[in-house]
Design a protein around this motif. Structure first.
Motif, PDB file in Angstrom:
ATOM      1  N   ARG A 191      40.022  -3.756  10.693  1.00 31.08           N
ATOM      2  CA  ARG A 191      39.309  -4.933   8.968  1.00 31.08           C
ATOM      3  C   ARG A 191      39.902  -4.582   8.052  1.00 31.08           C
ATOM      4  O   ARG A 191      39.863  -3.733   7.554  1.00 31.08           O
ATOM      5  CB  ARG A 191      37.908  -4.676   9.949  1.00 31.08           C
ATOM      6  CG  ARG A 191      37.024  -5.043  10.914  1.00 31.08           C
ATOM      7  CD  ARG A 191      35.597  -3.702  11.776  1.00 31.08           C
ATOM      8  NE  ARG A 191      34.734  -4.456  10.145  1.00 31.08           N
ATOM      9  CZ  ARG A 191      33.800  -3.624  10.103  1.00 31.08           C
ATOM     10  NH1 ARG A 191      33.844  -2.465  10.510  1.00 31.08           N
ATOM     11  NH2 ARG A 191      33.056  -3.728   8.882  1.00 31.08           N
ATOM     12  N   LEU A 192      39.681  -5.516   7.215  1.00 33.49           N
ATOM     13  CA  LEU A 192      40.613  -5.567   6.316  1.00 33.49           C
ATOM     14  C   LEU A 192      39.434  -5.578   5.066  1.00 33.49           C
ATOM     15  O   LEU A 192      38.941  -6.297   5.408  1.00 33.49           O
ATOM     16  CB  LEU A 192      42.049  -5.884   6.138  1.00 33.49           C
ATOM     17  CG  LEU A 192      42.755  -5.329   6.763  1.00 33.49           C
ATOM     18  CD1 LEU A 192      43.886  -6.385   6.347  1.00 33.49           C
ATOM     19  CD2 LEU A 192      43.014  -4.217   7.132  1.00 33.49           C
ATOM     20  N   LEU A 193      39.450  -4.825   3.682  1.00 35.31           N
ATOM     21  CA  LEU A 193      38.496  -5.893   2.624  1.00 35.31           C
ATOM     22  C   LEU A 193      40.291  -5.645   1.614  1.00 35.31           C
ATOM     23  O   LEU A 193      40.428  -5.010   1.061  1.00 35.31           O
ATOM     24  CB  LEU A 193      37.727  -4.291   1.904  1.00 35.31           C
ATOM     25  CG  LEU A 193      36.590  -5.229   0.808  1.00 35.31           C
ATOM     26  CD1 LEU A 193      36.085  -5.887   1.553  1.00 35.31           C
ATOM     27  CD2 LEU A 193      36.463  -3.921   0.543  1.00 35.31           C
ATOM     28  N   ILE A 194      40.089  -7.420   0.925  1.00 33.97           N
ATOM     29  CA  ILE A 194      40.999  -8.193  -0.001  1.00 33.97           C
ATOM     30  C   ILE A 194      39.832  -8.683  -0.916  1.00 33.97           C
ATOM     31  O   ILE A 194      39.108  -9.754  -0.270  1.00 33.97           O
ATOM     32  CB  ILE A 194      41.654  -8.921   0.791  1.00 33.97           C
ATOM     33  CG1 ILE A 194      42.409  -8.124   1.445  1.00 33.97           C
ATOM     34  CG2 ILE A 194      42.858  -9.209   0.060  1.00 33.97           C
ATOM     35  CD1 ILE A 194      43.454  -8.851   2.830  1.00 33.97           C
ATOM     36  N   ASN A 195      40.139  -8.573  -1.966  1.00 29.09           N
ATOM     37  CA  ASN A 195      39.189  -9.053  -3.145  1.00 29.09           C
ATOM     38  C   ASN A 195      37.767  -9.309  -2.639  1.00 29.09           C
ATOM     39  O   ASN A 195      37.638 -10.025  -2.757  1.00 29.09           O
ATOM     40  CB  ASN A 195      40.144 -10.538  -3.683  1.00 29.09           C
ATOM     41  CG  ASN A 195      41.181 -10.053  -4.359  1.00 29.09           C
ATOM     42  OD1 ASN A 195      41.396  -8.851  -4.829  1.00 29.09           O
ATOM     43  ND2 ASN A 195      42.318 -11.353  -3.882  1.00 29.09           N
TER      44      ASN A 195
END
Ligand SMILES: [Zn+2]
Length: 238
Positions: A191-195
């Motif tokens: 799981r990634l947080l981008i912008n």
């Protein structure tokens, strides 16, 4: 494209040469460490020099404001607390643990990156701590992965290499959710947080290599609008 690869190859060779020089200068010093957690004011971890297992090393925990890049606090301490888990892993005497206290209340509300170093060695794993409004973020533990190139793809034949919405993980690609990654850099399923948007690494791509993330969109027009950009990417750990 080939020229770019040659340049990248050359840069890698130069980097390895530089790293080898630094290692040679450092003699037998082989520092390894880990930032375990930040719980309230307490930041904990361990660090040792496998070339000098009888010695405890001085570590510095540095707190950097994520937005301004300014160092907000730096605390040094001898990493000499006994850690049974380290001896079980075959690490010398195990006297390499540390705790430091960061007085978050004395720092302006913001999000901070916590890093660990000893001498000139900086440990790659970092932690993030948010206070004030930033603490309202639902993500308690975000690990910064660095700056990534962002491109966009869609189910069209050209973008998807004929795969359509099918991803390499078997899931159907969904907009605002699916990204393609280099699995050697980001494991599939992460799981990634981008912008500020949460994504899941569900796909790979022939051209997606290294610090590059391909973001899935429904239409080719949207991929054109997205173009190529870059952003800090965070791994969501809980
Ligand atoms: Zn397309």
């Amino acid at each position: 494209m080939k020229k770019t690869r040659l340049m990248a190859g050359l840069l890698l060779v130069m980097l390895f040469t530089a790293v080898n020089c630094v290692m040679a200068l450092a003699g037998t010093s082989k520092i390894n460490g880990h930032l375990d957690s930040v719980e309230g004011k307490a930041v904990s971890g361990w660090l040792w020099d496998s070339g000098k297992p009888e010695e405890s090393q001085t570590v510095t925990v540095t707190v950097t404001d994520e937005h301004s890049g300014q160092v907000a606090a730096a605390v040094s301490v001898l990493a000499s607390e006994y850690r049974g888990d380290l001896t079980e892993d075959g690490m010398g005497t195990g006297n390499y643990g540390f705790h430091v206290e960061i007085d978050w209340d004395s720092l302006p509300p913001s999000s901070y990156i916590i890093s660990l170093s000893s001498g000139n060695t900086v440990i790659s794993r970092k932690l993030r701590y948010a206070s004030g409004d930033a603490a309202a973020s639902p993500y308690r533990s975000l690990v910064p992965l660095g700056n990534f190139k962002l491109t966009a793809y869609c189910p069209c034949r050209i973008c998807s290499e004929g795969w359509g919405r099918r991803t390499s993980s078997g899931a159907l690609a969904t907009a605002s959710h699916t990204v393609a990654v280099d699995p050697r850099v980001i494991p599939i399923g992460s799981r990634l947080l981008i912008n500020g948007q949460e994504y899941v690494a569900e796909d790979i791509g022939g051209a997606v290599k290294g610090h590059h993330i391909d973001v899935y969109y429904n239409t080719h027009a949207e991929t054109r609008t997205h173009g190529t950009s870059s952003a800090e990417v965070f791994l969501i750990q809980e």
